[in-house]
Each structure stands twice: as C-alpha cells, then as structure tokens.
Design a protein around this motif. Sequence first.
Motif, PDB file in Angstrom:
ATOM      1  N   ILE A 205      47.683 -10.493  47.410  1.00 34.21           N
ATOM      2  CA  ILE A 205      47.761 -11.003  46.138  1.00 34.21           C
ATOM      3  C   ILE A 205      48.558 -12.084  45.724  1.00 34.21           C
ATOM      4  O   ILE A 205      48.015 -12.913  44.742  1.00 34.21           O
ATOM      5  N   CYS A 206      49.550 -12.197  46.644  1.00 31.18           N
ATOM      6  CA  CYS A 206      50.338 -13.481  46.249  1.00 31.18           C
ATOM      7  C   CYS A 206      49.703 -14.656  46.633  1.00 31.18           C
ATOM      8  O   CYS A 206      50.000 -15.831  46.058  1.00 31.18           O
ATOM      9  N   ARG A 207      48.614 -14.715  47.279  1.00 29.30           N
ATOM     10  CA  ARG A 207      47.859 -15.941  47.675  1.00 29.30           C
ATOM     11  C   ARG A 207      46.973 -16.499  46.518  1.00 29.30           C
ATOM     12  O   ARG A 207      46.365 -17.456  46.436  1.00 29.30           O
ATOM     13  N   VAL A 208      46.547 -15.333  45.364  1.00 32.83           N
ATOM     14  CA  VAL A 208      45.666 -15.638  44.376  1.00 32.83           C
ATOM     15  C   VAL A 208      46.491 -15.765  43.271  1.00 32.83           C
ATOM     16  O   VAL A 208      45.432 -15.832  41.939  1.00 32.83           O
ATOM     17  N   PRO A 213      49.431 -20.442  43.758  1.00 31.33           N
ATOM     18  CA  PRO A 213      48.544 -19.887  44.513  1.00 31.33           C
ATOM     19  C   PRO A 213      48.058 -20.621  45.687  1.00 31.33           C
ATOM     20  O   PRO A 213      48.268 -21.821  45.874  1.00 31.33           O
ATOM     21  N   ASP A 214      47.430 -19.993  46.734  1.00 29.84           N
ATOM     22  CA  ASP A 214      46.804 -20.680  48.020  1.00 29.84           C
ATOM     23  C   ASP A 214      45.693 -21.573  47.683  1.00 29.84           C
ATOM     24  O   ASP A 214      44.674 -21.016  47.574  1.00 29.84           O
ATOM     25  N   ASP A 218      38.933 -20.168  48.738  1.00 28.19           N
ATOM     26  CA  ASP A 218      37.695 -20.503  48.144  1.00 28.19           C
ATOM     27  C   ASP A 218      37.882 -19.814  46.416  1.00 28.19           C
ATOM     28  O   ASP A 218      38.389 -18.590  46.249  1.00 28.19           O
ATOM     29  N   ALA A 219      37.732 -20.738  45.439  1.00 28.84           N
ATOM     30  CA  ALA A 219      37.932 -20.179  44.178  1.00 28.84           C
ATOM     31  C   ALA A 219      37.240 -18.984  43.571  1.00 28.84           C
ATOM     32  O   ALA A 219      37.903 -18.287  43.113  1.00 28.84           O
ATOM     33  N   GLU A 220      36.092 -18.993  44.038  1.00 25.48           N
ATOM     34  CA  GLU A 220      35.136 -17.758  43.594  1.00 25.48           C
ATOM     35  C   GLU A 220      35.825 -16.701  44.052  1.00 25.48           C
ATOM     36  O   GLU A 220      35.637 -15.362  43.530  1.00 25.48           O
ATOM     37  N   TYR A 221      35.977 -17.060  45.418  1.00 28.85           N
ATOM     38  CA  TYR A 221      36.620 -15.525  46.450  1.00 28.85           C
ATOM     39  C   TYR A 221      37.861 -15.265  45.667  1.00 28.85           C
ATOM     40  O   TYR A 221      38.058 -13.951  45.740  1.00 28.85           O
ATOM     41  N   ALA A 222      38.714 -16.124  45.266  1.00 28.70           N
ATOM     42  CA  ALA A 222      39.988 -15.939  44.606  1.00 28.70           C
ATOM     43  C   ALA A 222      39.851 -14.697  43.458  1.00 28.70           C
ATOM     44  O   ALA A 222      40.728 -14.082  43.118  1.00 28.70           O
ATOM     45  N   GLU A 223      38.878 -15.347  42.606  1.00 32.34           N
ATOM     46  CA  GLU A 223      38.591 -14.618  41.295  1.00 32.34           C
ATOM     47  C   GLU A 223      38.221 -13.218  41.703  1.00 32.34           C
ATOM     48  O   GLU A 223      38.542 -12.304  40.865  1.00 32.34           O
ATOM     49  N   VAL A 224      37.428 -12.815  42.632  1.00 29.51           N
ATOM     50  CA  VAL A 224      36.939 -11.547  43.049  1.00 29.51           C
ATOM     51  C   VAL A 224      38.206 -10.737  43.389  1.00 29.51           C
ATOM     52  O   VAL A 224      38.407  -9.561  43.025  1.00 29.51           O
ATOM     53  N   LEU A 225      39.133 -11.289  44.316  1.00 31.61           N
ATOM     54  CA  LEU A 225      40.161 -10.585  44.711  1.00 31.61           C
ATOM     55  C   LEU A 225      41.169 -10.237  43.513  1.00 31.61           C
ATOM     56  O   LEU A 225      41.677  -9.343  43.342  1.00 31.61           O
ATOM     57  N   LYS A 226      41.351 -11.202  42.475  1.00 33.65           N
ATOM     58  CA  LYS A 226      42.097 -10.898  41.438  1.00 33.65           C
ATOM     59  C   LYS A 226      41.628  -9.791  40.614  1.00 33.65           C
ATOM     60  O   LYS A 226      42.236  -8.796  40.143  1.00 33.65           O
ATOM     61  N   GLN A 228      39.565  -7.133  41.993  1.00 32.13           N
ATOM     62  CA  GLN A 228      39.673  -6.064  42.550  1.00 32.13           C
ATOM     63  C   GLN A 228      41.208  -5.341  42.772  1.00 32.13           C
ATOM     64  O   GLN A 228      41.384  -4.219  42.571  1.00 32.13           O
ATOM     65  N   CYS A 229      42.081  -6.405  42.485  1.00 28.76           N
ATOM     66  CA  CYS A 229      43.516  -5.798  42.439  1.00 28.76           C
ATOM     67  C   CYS A 229      44.243  -6.070  41.433  1.00 28.76           C
ATOM     68  O   CYS A 229      45.399  -5.856  41.076  1.00 28.76           O
ATOM     69  N   LYS A 230      43.597  -6.009  39.997  1.00 24.93           N
ATOM     70  CA  LYS A 230      43.963  -6.090  38.839  1.00 24.93           C
ATOM     71  C   LYS A 230      44.833  -4.806  38.417  1.00 24.93           C
ATOM     72  O   LYS A 230      44.176  -3.707  38.672  1.00 24.93           O
ATOM     73  N   ASP A 231      46.007  -4.842  38.108  1.00 22.47           N
ATOM     74  CA  ASP A 231      46.813  -3.681  37.865  1.00 22.47           C
ATOM     75  C   ASP A 231      46.942  -2.645  38.882  1.00 22.47           C
ATOM     76  O   ASP A 231      47.344  -1.521  38.795  1.00 22.47           O
ATOM     77  N   TYR A 232      46.850  -3.124  40.026  1.00 21.06           N
ATOM     78  CA  TYR A 232      46.792  -2.121  41.311  1.00 21.06           C
ATOM     79  C   TYR A 232      48.135  -1.250  41.404  1.00 21.06           C
ATOM     80  O   TYR A 232      48.136  -0.251  41.874  1.00 21.06           O
ATOM     81  N   THR A 233      49.171  -1.932  41.012  1.00 23.74           N
ATOM     82  CA  THR A 233      50.614  -1.281  41.154  1.00 23.74           C
ATOM     83  C   THR A 233      50.731  -0.161  40.282  1.00 23.74           C
ATOM     84  O   THR A 233      51.434   0.736  40.478  1.00 23.74           O
ATOM     85  N   VAL A 234      49.852  -0.379  39.158  1.00 23.86           N
ATOM     86  CA  VAL A 234      50.016   0.847  38.069  1.00 23.86           C
ATOM     87  C   VAL A 234      48.958   1.824  38.269  1.00 23.86           C
ATOM     88  O   VAL A 234      49.156   3.111  38.180  1.00 23.86           O
ATOM     89  N   VAL A 235      47.655   1.271  38.606  1.00 18.85           N
ATOM     90  CA  VAL A 235      46.506   2.275  38.860  1.00 18.85           C
ATOM     91  C   VAL A 235      46.448   2.955  39.971  1.00 18.85           C
ATOM     92  O   VAL A 235      46.377   4.124  40.140  1.00 18.85           O
ATOM     93  N   ASN A 236      46.491   2.068  41.168  1.00 14.69           N
ATOM     94  CA  ASN A 236      46.330   2.773  42.421  1.00 14.69           C
ATOM     95  C   ASN A 236      46.752   1.644  43.665  1.00 14.69           C
ATOM     96  O   ASN A 236      46.014   0.648  43.806  1.00 14.69           O
ATOM     97  N   GLU A 237      47.819   2.024  44.089  1.00 16.83           N
ATOM     98  CA  GLU A 237      48.418   0.943  45.335  1.00 16.83           C
ATOM     99  C   GLU A 237      47.665   0.900  46.564  1.00 16.83           C
ATOM    100  O   GLU A 237      47.950   0.181  47.265  1.00 16.83           O
TER     101      GLU A 237
END
Length: 333
Positions: A205-208, A213-214, A218-226, A228-237
């Motif tokens: 997650i620190c890459r995007v 950010p790294d 790829d910019a589009e790929y980075a947005e997908v990862l963001k 997918q990992c939105k609020d992951y520490t709160v919702v589901n690690e």
Amino acid sequence: MPSFPPVIFLLLVFIPSVLSAPVTSLTNDYYQETCPDFSKIVREVVTTTQGPQGRTAAGILRLFFHDCFLEGCDASVLIAKDALNKSERDDEINHSLTEETFEIVTRIKTALEKSCPGVVSCADILAQSTHEAVTMIGGPSYEVKLGRKDGCESKARKVGENLPLPNHTVHEMMSLFQKKGFTLKEMVALSGAHTIGIAHCKDFICRVTGPRPDLDIDAEYAEVLKSQCKDYTVVNETRGSFFDPVTPDKFDNMYYKNLENGRGLLASDNILFKDNSTRPFVELYANNQTVFFEDFARAMEKLGMVGVKVDKNGDVRLRCDNLNKPKEAILRV
C-alpha cells in the motif's frame, strides 16, 4: 471486498550446514515397494482441495519455500508450538501461512498412514504436493526425488532475519539466493511463482499512497490497488490483490509481462525489471513461456534437494505438526 489467502512470496535463505544432500541419497522410486500408491494419494487429496484462483497451489508453494529456507526441506515449518517451544510457524512472518494449507498436508498424511503407516515423511508430502499443485493449474512438471526424512526441531527465532522482504533490492535478495546456491537467473525464474497468489495490502500500500508514491507503478493499476485496499486496516486486514490480475488462476508467464508494464505488485517484484542485472531475464521469460517453464522446473528440482535429511539425520513423523517422542521415532535406514 473478499479476503484472500496470504501472499505467495518466494523466500529462500541459506544456512551453511544444510546444503543439498547428495543427489544419490534420494530416488524417484523410493516408495515403489513400501507405499506404491504414494503419488496417487497425494494427487487425489490435492485435486479435491484445489480452491479458486489457484489458492491451493499458491498456499502449498509458499509453504514449501518457507520450509526449505531454514533447516532445509524437512517439514520443520509444519510443527506447531507447544508450552516449551515457539516453532517456525509461530514467527510473525509465518502467521500468513494459511491453516487451509496445513490442513491439506494433514489430510494427505492421514490418508497415507491408512495405506502405508509409518512410511512416508511429511517432507516428501510437501515436496510431492507442491509438484501436483503447480501442474494442476498449468505449471511445468519436474522431477521430484524422494526419501527425505523429517527434521527434529523447529525454532521461531531462526525465521525473521532469514526471509526476503517485500521491499528488498535485487542485491539483498541475491545475497540470500546466492548463499543457497542459486544463480541470478534462477532467482528470477523462481520469482515466477508470483504468477499465482496474492499479497496483503500492508505489503504494497505504501507504493500507491502517502506523500511519496512509487512513480514506477502504472497509474491505472495504482488506482485499482488503492480501491482494493481502501480502509483495509479498519474493515479487513486480510484484504489484498493478486500478483497477476490478468490470469490469477493460471500458472503462466504473465507475471513477467506485468513487470514490463509497470504492474509489479511488490517493490521486490518491480525491481526485477528496473534493475539492469535482472531485466534481461524478465524480458526473456515475458517473451518465451517455454524457456520460463524449463528454467522454473530446473530451479524447483534444485530447491527440493536443499538441506534434506536422510537416514538417521531425521525420522518419519507420526503427525506432521508434532515432533515424535523418542519412543515414537521411526527410522528407515
């Protein structure tokens, strides 16, 4: 967002005292007379437990690599902790090894004990089940020599400093692989195991996100990862993303093609294409799946011989998750 099994992260480390046993110590037909249905039983259990998106193969592959790091391929990673000992699987890094994968090994061991009690080692179960899992999802077949014995210790304290990390450089990874006896090309080939499996958000997650950010991603790929990992520490690690979002359930060379397109999930994946010393191998495998399969197969054969115990250097466990008590030790000389 669904939860995923942990990352299949190719991890290899060297302990000078556990280099490969002589090739002649292991044979292809080791169980031909004592357990003739060995391969059939392993294949049947792995087949019936194969999960979606290559989950079973990814889990078994990772378990096998983790096992071979420390004490060699001796099933020491399977040992559960007890009141007197924290085992390898209890180290924080190994907490991501799935219970589902350990259960598959247990099922295989149970079936084998019914067919040929006290004969087949857990180390051989891991080696053979890895081969079956890889080939089931389209990966290359390779030779699996048999006759390993199970290790007699498992220490959590030996794990941490010996495992490559998601942000390692080529130099840092190669320092581990080289000591194990692998070449730079073999390291890149074995990294192709990331063609299946996932990484948890915390590992990339620190890459995007954040202030730096790294820019290699790829910019589009980075947005997908963001997303997918939105609020992951709160919702589901346990949230994560596939190493290969294109063909996640197939063992192929797409991993390398993704690296060329700025879609390496971990920093340690991306660096294989960015670094001049490893880029030619990435490009080779991206353009030629046949060569990748050939090199991966040879490297897996080599890995399976690292640090194996034979004869009285180990035993055959009655249960894969427990060391034998002295009176239960089963030795085959």
